[in-house]
Structure formats: C-alpha cells, structure tokens
Design a protein around this motif. Structure first.
Motif, PDB file in Angstrom:
ATOM      1  N   ASP A 187       0.837  -1.204   0.000  1.00 27.52           N
ATOM      2  CA  ASP A 187       0.000   0.000   0.000  1.00 27.52           C
ATOM      3  C   ASP A 187       0.870   1.252   0.000  1.00 27.52           C
ATOM      4  OD1 ASP A 187      -2.262  -1.561   0.065  1.00 27.52           O
ATOM      5  OD2 ASP A 187      -2.476  -1.452   2.256  1.00 27.52           O
ATOM      6  N   PHE A 188       1.974   1.203   0.755  1.00 30.38           N
ATOM      7  CA  PHE A 188       2.870   2.362   0.812  1.00 30.38           C
ATOM      8  C   PHE A 188       3.450   2.655  -0.579  1.00 30.38           C
ATOM      9  CE2 PHE A 188       7.248   3.930   1.101  1.00 30.38           C
ATOM     10  CZ  PHE A 188       7.044   5.119   1.774  1.00 30.38           C
ATOM     11  N   ILE A 189       4.042   1.643  -1.219  1.00 32.38           N
ATOM     12  CA  ILE A 189       4.655   1.844  -2.534  1.00 32.38           C
ATOM     13  C   ILE A 189       3.612   2.338  -3.539  1.00 32.38           C
ATOM     14  CG2 ILE A 189       5.775   0.674  -4.466  1.00 32.38           C
ATOM     15  CD1 ILE A 189       7.592   1.173  -2.093  1.00 32.38           C
ATOM     16  N   ALA A 204      11.121   6.930  -3.062  1.00 38.01           N
ATOM     17  CA  ALA A 204      11.161   5.989  -1.935  1.00 38.01           C
ATOM     18  C   ALA A 204      12.297   4.985  -2.115  1.00 38.01           C
ATOM     19  CB  ALA A 204       9.828   5.266  -1.812  1.00 38.01           C
ATOM     20  N   VAL A 205      13.142   4.880  -1.100  1.00 36.79           N
ATOM     21  CA  VAL A 205      14.269   3.951  -1.110  1.00 36.79           C
ATOM     22  C   VAL A 205      14.216   3.115   0.164  1.00 36.79           C
ATOM     23  CG1 VAL A 205      16.777   3.695  -1.134  1.00 36.79           C
ATOM     24  CG2 VAL A 205      15.691   5.548  -2.422  1.00 36.79           C
ATOM     25  N   GLU A 206      14.243   1.789   0.012  1.00 37.46           N
ATOM     26  CA  GLU A 206      14.258   0.921   1.187  1.00 37.46           C
ATOM     27  C   GLU A 206      15.654   0.942   1.810  1.00 37.46           C
ATOM     28  OE1 GLU A 206      14.011  -3.803   2.281  1.00 37.46           O
ATOM     29  OE2 GLU A 206      12.620  -3.047   0.735  1.00 37.46           O
ATOM     30  N   LEU A 207      15.688   1.237   3.113  1.00 35.96           N
ATOM     31  CA  LEU A 207      16.966   1.333   3.830  1.00 35.96           C
ATOM     32  C   LEU A 207      17.241   0.130   4.725  1.00 35.96           C
ATOM     33  CD1 LEU A 207      16.826   5.081   4.944  1.00 35.96           C
ATOM     34  CD2 LEU A 207      17.774   4.105   2.838  1.00 35.96           C
ATOM     35  N   ALA A 208      16.197  -0.420   5.344  1.00 36.17           N
ATOM     36  CA  ALA A 208      16.377  -1.544   6.262  1.00 36.17           C
ATOM     37  C   ALA A 208      15.021  -2.184   6.530  1.00 36.17           C
ATOM     38  CB  ALA A 208      17.001  -1.076   7.579  1.00 36.17           C
ATOM     39  N   GLN A 209      15.054  -3.389   7.087  1.00 35.44           N
ATOM     40  CA  GLN A 209      13.823  -4.044   7.513  1.00 35.44           C
ATOM     41  C   GLN A 209      14.130  -4.997   8.652  1.00 35.44           C
ATOM     42  OE1 GLN A 209      12.231  -7.403   5.045  1.00 35.44           O
ATOM     43  NE2 GLN A 209      13.503  -6.454   3.433  1.00 35.44           N
ATOM     44  N   VAL A 214       9.485  -2.078   7.593  1.00 35.56           N
ATOM     45  CA  VAL A 214      10.431  -1.736   6.533  1.00 35.56           C
ATOM     46  C   VAL A 214      10.674  -0.237   6.633  1.00 35.56           C
ATOM     47  CG1 VAL A 214      10.919  -1.743   4.063  1.00 35.56           C
ATOM     48  CG2 VAL A 214       9.520  -3.560   5.064  1.00 35.56           C
ATOM     49  N   LEU A 215      11.928   0.186   6.598  1.00 36.48           N
ATOM     50  CA  LEU A 215      12.266   1.598   6.706  1.00 36.48           C
ATOM     51  C   LEU A 215      12.549   2.164   5.313  1.00 36.48           C
ATOM     52  CD1 LEU A 215      12.846   3.943   8.724  1.00 36.48           C
ATOM     53  CD2 LEU A 215      15.260   3.284   8.586  1.00 36.48           C
ATOM     54  N   TYR A 216      11.833   3.237   4.971  1.00 38.73           N
ATOM     55  CA  TYR A 216      12.008   3.887   3.673  1.00 38.73           C
ATOM     56  C   TYR A 216      12.485   5.322   3.870  1.00 38.73           C
ATOM     57  CZ  TYR A 216       9.292   0.126   1.466  1.00 38.73           C
ATOM     58  OH  TYR A 216       8.853  -1.091   0.995  1.00 38.73           O
ATOM     59  N   ALA A 217      13.218   5.809   2.861  1.00 35.86           N
ATOM     60  CA  ALA A 217      13.549   7.229   2.758  1.00 35.86           C
ATOM     61  C   ALA A 217      12.731   7.806   1.605  1.00 35.86           C
ATOM     62  CB  ALA A 217      15.032   7.411   2.513  1.00 35.86           C
ATOM     63  N   VAL A 218      12.061   8.940   1.862  1.00 33.99           N
ATOM     64  CA  VAL A 218      11.236   9.597   0.843  1.00 33.99           C
ATOM     65  C   VAL A 218      11.622  11.073   0.794  1.00 33.99           C
ATOM     66  CG1 VAL A 218       8.899  10.216   0.114  1.00 33.99           C
ATOM     67  CG2 VAL A 218       9.330   7.991   1.200  1.00 33.99           C
ATOM     68  N   THR A 219      11.728  11.624  -0.423  1.00 34.66           N
ATOM     69  CA  THR A 219      12.109  13.024  -0.595  1.00 34.66           C
ATOM     70  C   THR A 219      10.881  13.869  -0.929  1.00 34.66           C
ATOM     71  OG1 THR A 219      14.279  12.363  -1.409  1.00 34.66           O
ATOM     72  CG2 THR A 219      13.575  14.615  -1.877  1.00 34.66           C
TER      73      THR A 219
END
Length: 374
Positions: A187-189, A204-209, A214-219
C-alpha cells in the motif's frame, strides 16, 4: 533471617558460654559505660528509644523492599547488600566497636538519642534521594536499551542510516524516514506519491527491515514535509525523526556504556549501609542502658541453626535458670519458665515502666535481653 540476642549481665564470659552451651555462639559486644541520669529520665528515654527503634526497623524494611524491587525479586542479590561498614552483618556484629567519635560515651544518653534521631531523618532523606537518582538512571538506561533493541519504529537509527542517502543543506528538499509495517508495504509503494503535493516521484528507497517494519527514505519539498508526515500517520506509517551528527554512532555507544555503568553502580551503591549502621546503633543504645547498675558483659548471640527459634527458647530458659536471682524474689521460676512467686503483679508494673531488661514481648527479665533478626 538469623536470630540474634544482645545480653548484658554481671557474669564472666566463660560462665555465660557455659550457660548457653551448644545452643548458640557467644562473642563479646563491647558497649561503653553510658552517662545515665535520673531513673525518671531513664524510663522516658527507654520509651523514646523503643519508638526510635521501631522507626529504624521500618526504614530498614522499606530499603529491603526497595532492594528486592531493584533486583527484580532476587532475594539472594538483595541479601548480598546487607553489609555494615563494608562488612557482612554477622561479621560486623562479631567485631563491633563503639563509634566513640560520633557517639561520645561522656555525653548524656538524651544527647546521644537526639543524635540518633537526626541520623534517622538524614538517612531517610539520603535513601529517598539515592532511590530517586537510581530510578532515573534505570529509566534512562531502559530508554537507551530500547533504542538499541527495539523495532524500526522505535529503535535508534544512528547505526542504520548511511548519511549518503540523506539530502542535507538543500534550500528546497528534505528526506523523510518512514517505518512501514510489513503488511502495509505494498500500500505504501502504491500510494505514497499521491498523499500530498510536493513529493518527489519514485524517491522511496528501502533502507532496512526487521521482523515488523520496513524503513524507507522519501524526498519531499520542505514546504510540504509536515503535511506528508501527517498523512503518513493517518495511514499508520511511522515518521522517524533523525538528524545526522558526525561521530554519532560512537557517541551513542559511549552514552549507553556510561549509563550502563551508572545503573550497575547504582545497584551496588543503593544498599542500606547507613540504614543498617543506624539500626544497629539503635539496638546498641536500647538494651544496654536499660538496667542501671549492671555493667557486666555485653554479648551478641546467634542460635547455631540461625532460624531455629526453638533454640532461642532453650537459651532463654537456660539464662533464666542461671540468672533469675538477679531480680530477687520476683524472678523465681519453675522448670517451665513461669514465675513461681506471688509478685507477678510487681513484675508487670516494672515491665510497664520500661525499667530493666527486655524479653520477648513486654516480658521483664532480671537481665538485659534483646532479640532481633537480620
């Protein structure tokens, strides 16, 4: 808990050991000759000391409960803190010496009593302060531990984030870190780009899980950042606040180690050194000035099996048999320990006045006899 008895009577050490026989261990417990005033004053002081002793016992019990709480109910660890002047309580009692500097024997008993009262108040305040201080350190330690061991929605991101993925020193753009439950990652993606205006497409970039998130970075554009984070919360995605600091990983590790040391030292340092000393001082004064004129041997006795209270009764009967003559006719007893003379009423009156020795309950004895447990 071990049972102890303080005894004071005009007898030789060897005679008393023979009376006690194998029912306990007898060691000297040296008390100086205290400056006693009138009998009326002594009676009042005995009553005041009994109240002070109860207050000391209550304070020590409170500290014992606090120690058990600090050690999560581990009685063994709590028992290890039962030391007085850096000695186990049993060793302290066996090697006891009167603190002549703090409690001068040439001072009136009333003045010593006043000093004990002040000690009690100061110790109570000191213990409260130490416990509050320790609880604060423990809270800080728990928070830091949670940051190291929690999930991606709560734990520290300092060891995880590569500063290269962050947009820094930009006038218009900023990076948001969002912890998304694994069951909501699709749903997030699918929807993060349309939550609000100003989101950089495909940023959105996956950084860790971990097992849960799941941790994402979003600009986004800075002017839309607050709105984006609010919309994320509404979707049950967790925005994480993070600011890169040079050397942050090392500093966080040092902070955790520092607070861990404080927490460990707090456990070792929060035992009731002062309390047990104060309790013992109350016991020291209480029994040993109770019988004016008797300046005999002052002893501490522990029944050989510690908690076997039947031995205490055997010791008491042996003492009464050997030393009841000290009380005159009022203390003639039969083999069962009962008073055989007709002046039991006199004995009760004397006991109520608080003069003389103290037996079990309010029973009056012909010698100083004081029981306590550690």
């Amino acid at each position: 808990m071990a049972k102890y008895v303080l005894i004071s009577l005009p007898s030789t050490f060897d005679s008393l050991k023979a009376t006690i026989a194998d029912n306990g261990t007898v060691v000297p417990f040296n008390i100086p000759n205290l400056k006693i005033g009138t009998l009326d004053a002594l009676v009042q002081q005995a009553d005041d000391l009994a109240k002070l002793d109860s207050a000391c016992q209550a304070l020590v019990a409170k500290v014992g409960d606090s120690l058990r709480t600090l050690y999560d109910g581990d009685d063994q660890k709590a028992a290890e803190q039962k030391i007085v002047n850096d000695k186990p309580t049993d060793q302290y009692l066996r090697s006891f010496t009167w603190n002549t500097v703090r409690y001068r024997a040439d001072k009136p008993v009333a003045e010593l009593f006043s000093g004990l009262q002040k000690d009690l108040v100061m110790t109570d305040n000191d213990v409260k302060g130490k416990l509050n201080q320790y609880n604060q350190v423990k809270t800080n330690f728990t928070v830091l531990q949670r940051k190291q061991t929690g999930n991606l929605a709560t734990k520290s991101l300092t060891p995880i984030i590569d500063p290269a993925v962050l947009i820094r020193d930009s006038e218009y753009l900023e990076t948001h870190l969002i912890a998304v439950p694994k069951n909501l990652r699709k749903d997030f993606i699918k929807s993060y780009e349309t939550l609000t205006e100003g989101i950089v497409p495909r940023s959105a970039v996956e950084l860790a899980q971990d097992d849960e998130f799941v941790l994402y970075a979003v600009t986004t554009f800075k002017k839309n950042g607050a709105d984006f984070e609010q919309k994320c919360r509404e979707q049950k995605w967790t925005p994480r606040q993070y600011k890169y600091v040079e050397g942050g990983k090392e500093e966080e590790k040092r902070e955790l180690e520092r607070v861990a040391r404080e927490e460990e030292e707090g456990l070792g340092g929060s035992s009731a050194y002062g309390l047990h000393r104060l309790e013992r001082k109350c016991h020291d004064l209480g029994p040993c000035h109770g019988t004016p004129g008797l300046r005999g041997v002052c002893l501490t006795l522990r029944p050989a099996s510690g908690t076997n209270y039947k031995l205490v009764k055997k010791v008491k009967i042996a003492l009464d048999t050997a030393y009841s003559y000290l009380g005159g006719n009022a203390f003639g007893r039969d083999k069962r320990g009962k008073i055989t003379k007709d002046d039991a009423a006199l004995t009760s009156e004397i006991a109520a006045a608080g003069v003389g020795g103290h037996g079990e309950g309010n029973e009056y004895t012909a010698y100083v006899y004081y029981e306590f447990e550690l």
